[in-house]
Enzyme design. Structure first.
Site, PDB file in Angstrom:
ATOM      1  N   ARG A 191       0.671  -1.258  -0.068  1.00 43.32           N
ATOM      2  CA  ARG A 191       0.090  -0.120  -0.024  1.00 43.32           C
ATOM      3  C   ARG A 191       0.946   1.336   0.120  1.00 43.32           C
ATOM      4  O   ARG A 191       0.603   2.198  -0.944  1.00 43.32           O
ATOM      5  CB  ARG A 191      -0.807  -0.007   1.237  1.00 43.32           C
ATOM      6  CG  ARG A 191      -1.793   1.295   1.334  1.00 43.32           C
ATOM      7  CD  ARG A 191      -2.507   1.153   2.751  1.00 43.32           C
ATOM      8  NE  ARG A 191      -2.965  -0.232   2.881  1.00 43.32           N
ATOM      9  CZ  ARG A 191      -3.960  -0.706   2.193  1.00 43.32           C
ATOM     10  NH1 ARG A 191      -4.604   0.132   1.296  1.00 43.32           N
ATOM     11  NH2 ARG A 191      -4.479  -2.090   2.574  1.00 43.32           N
ATOM     12  N   THR A 192       1.575   1.118   0.968  1.00 39.98           N
ATOM     13  CA  THR A 192       2.576   2.624   1.188  1.00 39.98           C
ATOM     14  C   THR A 192       3.619   2.780  -0.170  1.00 39.98           C
ATOM     15  O   THR A 192       3.668   3.940  -0.823  1.00 39.98           O
ATOM     16  CB  THR A 192       3.359   2.446   2.240  1.00 39.98           C
ATOM     17  OG1 THR A 192       2.487   2.274   3.380  1.00 39.98           O
ATOM     18  CG2 THR A 192       4.270   3.885   2.540  1.00 39.98           C
ATOM     19  N   ARG A 199      11.585   2.413   3.609  1.00 40.45           N
ATOM     20  CA  ARG A 199      11.113   1.703   4.707  1.00 40.45           C
ATOM     21  C   ARG A 199      12.103   0.652   5.316  1.00 40.45           C
ATOM     22  O   ARG A 199      12.585  -0.077   4.410  1.00 40.45           O
ATOM     23  CB  ARG A 199       9.593   0.635   4.104  1.00 40.45           C
ATOM     24  CG  ARG A 199       9.042  -0.117   4.853  1.00 40.45           C
ATOM     25  CD  ARG A 199       8.020   0.487   5.521  1.00 40.45           C
ATOM     26  NE  ARG A 199       6.806  -0.258   6.244  1.00 40.45           N
ATOM     27  CZ  ARG A 199       5.552   0.133   6.211  1.00 40.45           C
ATOM     28  NH1 ARG A 199       5.143   1.353   5.982  1.00 40.45           N
ATOM     29  NH2 ARG A 199       4.616  -0.645   6.883  1.00 40.45           N
ATOM     30  N   LYS A 248      23.752  -8.598   1.264  1.00 41.93           N
ATOM     31  CA  LYS A 248      25.281  -8.877   1.210  1.00 41.93           C
ATOM     32  C   LYS A 248      26.028  -8.229   2.205  1.00 41.93           C
ATOM     33  O   LYS A 248      27.400  -7.845   2.249  1.00 41.93           O
ATOM     34  CB  LYS A 248      25.696  -8.463  -0.145  1.00 41.93           C
ATOM     35  CG  LYS A 248      25.449  -9.262  -1.317  1.00 41.93           C
ATOM     36  CD  LYS A 248      25.551  -8.788  -2.914  1.00 41.93           C
ATOM     37  CE  LYS A 248      24.998  -9.614  -3.744  1.00 41.93           C
ATOM     38  NZ  LYS A 248      25.006  -8.672  -5.163  1.00 41.93           N
ATOM     39  N   HIS A 286       5.793   6.833  11.101  1.00 45.44           N
ATOM     40  CA  HIS A 286       5.367   6.619   9.782  1.00 45.44           C
ATOM     41  C   HIS A 286       4.821   7.643   9.309  1.00 45.44           C
ATOM     42  O   HIS A 286       3.442   7.789   9.181  1.00 45.44           O
ATOM     43  CB  HIS A 286       4.379   5.370   9.615  1.00 45.44           C
ATOM     44  CG  HIS A 286       3.699   4.849   8.223  1.00 45.44           C
ATOM     45  ND1 HIS A 286       4.420   5.540   7.128  1.00 45.44           N
ATOM     46  CD2 HIS A 286       3.007   4.070   8.214  1.00 45.44           C
ATOM     47  CE1 HIS A 286       3.752   4.986   6.229  1.00 45.44           C
ATOM     48  NE2 HIS A 286       2.850   4.063   6.648  1.00 45.44           N
TER      49      HIS A 286
END
Lengths: 303, 303, 303
Positions: free
Chosen positions: A51-52, A101, A80, A129
């Protein structure tokens, strides 16, 4: 150069400008359709959040910009052993702005310190957020008409709900707001929040049952109550229906009360309410795109 | 607003228009290079299907539009328990049209009911895959020259093959077609298909060996025969070569017979046939892009 | 039509032209912002490599082109048993140029044989990674000023390091270069490399400790030394610090020595060196975008 790490990074005045820009984008989207021609947004998602991510990608695309990125850590260089600081230095060579995120609190902040391009925190663990909070504010502002003078009920998991805490912190900067916290004992709002409200002289109330306060509310912000949060099955069974919004409960509400939800919903709002004009949660998703468009323009200095 | 759930959603006349548009796109692609400027396609793929997804993305891109989306369920909100209905409501805020692939039959239909934007079923379990069928039809129409009056052999797994059933259902709306079903007993065409053909008075024939009917065919539609489908190893070993297309078998065929295959192929068509001018299976992929371009334009009301 | 499989596919003269084009793109990017309007790059990554993939996507995007693709094998048709040859035939219908990463050596070569569009090898197992080598060369050329006449130290894992071998093979085509190989015994440069250098009469030296040669170097190419490569813990503990670049070691270096690294780095270069003007490893990432832009233009015949 400026980043967005926390919803409080912008002053109330700066937010006013941002929201006014979002309004204008909503009214006249074609005016903005080429503002980001030739610009690239990198969506660096170390954990999935469709969604975001898609909201950011839609926002950048509707501004004429392009998007590159990754949607989970497995397909990133993190696997890595690369640090977030190194990754953002590289991403700075590839893109003009970055939405990040990350499951770890503070990771976007670490990235921002080394970044040569603006970084937007698109959610860092249980921490912040900010674009969700900006979306919530713009939804209230647009549909309720004002960010001052209302009674807002926050219902469900008020203990762990990141979006709830951010929204409260953002709203205390406005005037005439009363908070009503509706939750089971196990999930009630933390003391540091109520202490802060007391200190600022902001009225609030704590209740267990949604029905008890429904008629008072101008806004109802729903969140999910997860079974795992309860200490015992018995309490869960006894309490769970208090936090499910049904057409019956909606009958107790004001005719212009608005229902918000950060989504995804599971079953805490009955689907029968979706067509109620007071249901604002899908409109929220639309405001989320406008707000992110305004934010991208602002951080790129194109506002 | 219109969706595409089933290849039969469009009438023969509507398909004619769609295919004519695909023809025109093929002839003069630059005329269409900006038709979808500013439009967004969401590719919501709840299971991976690179070929189909990239075909849609190439189609939208060649129309000047942009693409956002996800390529498997893990990176979607489904993993947080969100319903397809809720997801499409949100996607409706982000995009102008959606192509949805889902492992569950009927999921795109459920989405379409709540969607504010056109939804294209990009494959739902073993149920429908309408854009594959439209691709098959356009390939036949373009390379054979007509959707009427031919003998088509369908070879391989006719019991479970979704694309085969859809193609038959689409072709029975045209005139003068004879079907020849070539399969082992275990994988023969279901009775409800042959019953339907009998009822409509459409000629068909069922055989075990491809060689026996090769000279009659105008079109040969190959599919994969999976070992797991057989009851016993012995039968598989005895029969498997009947369903592998080799240069030797191609010698029995008409000089203008066309070979189609929905792809991916494993070994059921020898790679030596790839350079045979009758091999149409890679061209199919190209027609798939034109058909999807025509479909996007049509559903967006831009045709 | 031409592909890029190996950094030696281009002659020194052709590379000169490519690098000059990259220079011009760096100087005047807006001149190139629409060169690939309407063109599509397919990024076919059968194993994840975010840095390389995003570099290609940024490059194509900055040329005005679009990108489709997949970022790991799970979401490709390979999981359905399709051959790379078939996949590229299909991708040829969807895109105008392809960058392919594959864990199997030679896979991009197999693809190139059947492809109807230019294929760029974006790394095939431990074999080749030509755009990394072109990036390294352009970085040296731009920051050192010349691809001839310098002493370069290659430090770390010289036995398994693919980028090191490719860079040596590319550099031996220039004049006046001296190689200094700095590695533990276990990870020293293979005999076939030193044999080749001897045969061509190119000077080289092998040492164990970085400090011993630091003052001589015009360029230092660092790579990672992985613990797993050592025969015993004791050797690893004794040697590992020799291959970590620290501010102390940088004090021994020339004031204009450049530090390169193919990245990602783990801890073999101290972060304190990042702000040293001699640190060129993040700039490398930027040169990587310009080189890939020049390469795409060249292979598409738009240079």
């Amino acid at each position: 150069m400026r980043h967005l790490m926390n919803p409080l990074d912008f002053s109330v005045e700066e937010l006013d400008k941002l929201f006014a820009l979002a309004d204008d984008i909503e009214k006249d989207p074609t005016k903005y359709a080429h503002k980001c021609d030739g610009r690239i947004l990198a969506t660096c998602f170390y954990e999935p959040s469709t969604r975001t991510r898609l909201s950011f990608e839609s926002a950048m695309t509707r501004l004429g910009g392009r998007v590159i990125g990754f949607s989970d850590a497995a397909s990133s260089s993190a696997s890595k052993g690369e640090s977030v600081s190194d990754t953002i230095r590289i991403i700075s060579c590839y893109a003009d702005i970055c939405a990040m995120r990350h499951p770890k609190e503070g990771a976007p902040m670490v990235a921002a310190e080394k970044s040569l391009i603006p970084v937007i925190n698109a959610g860092d663990g249980g921490h912040q957020h900010p674009t969700q909070t900006l979306t919530d504010l713009q939804t209230i502002r647009s549909l309720h008409g004002d960010l001052n003078n209302f009674t807002i009920g926050l219902c469900g998991d008020l203990k762990f709900g990141r979006t709830v805490h951010s929204l409260i912190n953002a709203l205390v900067r406005y005037e005439g707001i009363k908070f009503i916290f509706i939750s089971p004992e196990e999930l009630k709002i933390p003391d540091y929040v109520t202490d802060m409200l007391r200190e600022k002289g902001i009225p609030f109330q704590e209740v267990i049952r949604l029905e008890d306060v429904m008629p008072e509310l101008d806004l109802l912000y729903m969140t999910r109550v997860q079974k795992e949060r309860f200490f015992n099955e018995e309490d869960y069974v006894r309490l769970k229906d208090f936090y499910v919004l049904t057409p019956e409960k909606m009958e107790l509400a004001k005719p212009d009360m608005l229902v918000l939800h950060p989504l995804p919903r599971v079953n805490e709002i009955s689907v029968e309410i979706d067509d109620d004009p007071r249901a604002a949660y899908f409109k929220q998703a639309q405001f989320g795109v406008y707000v992110r468009m305004a934010l991208i323009l602002t951080l790129l200095g194109l506002a």
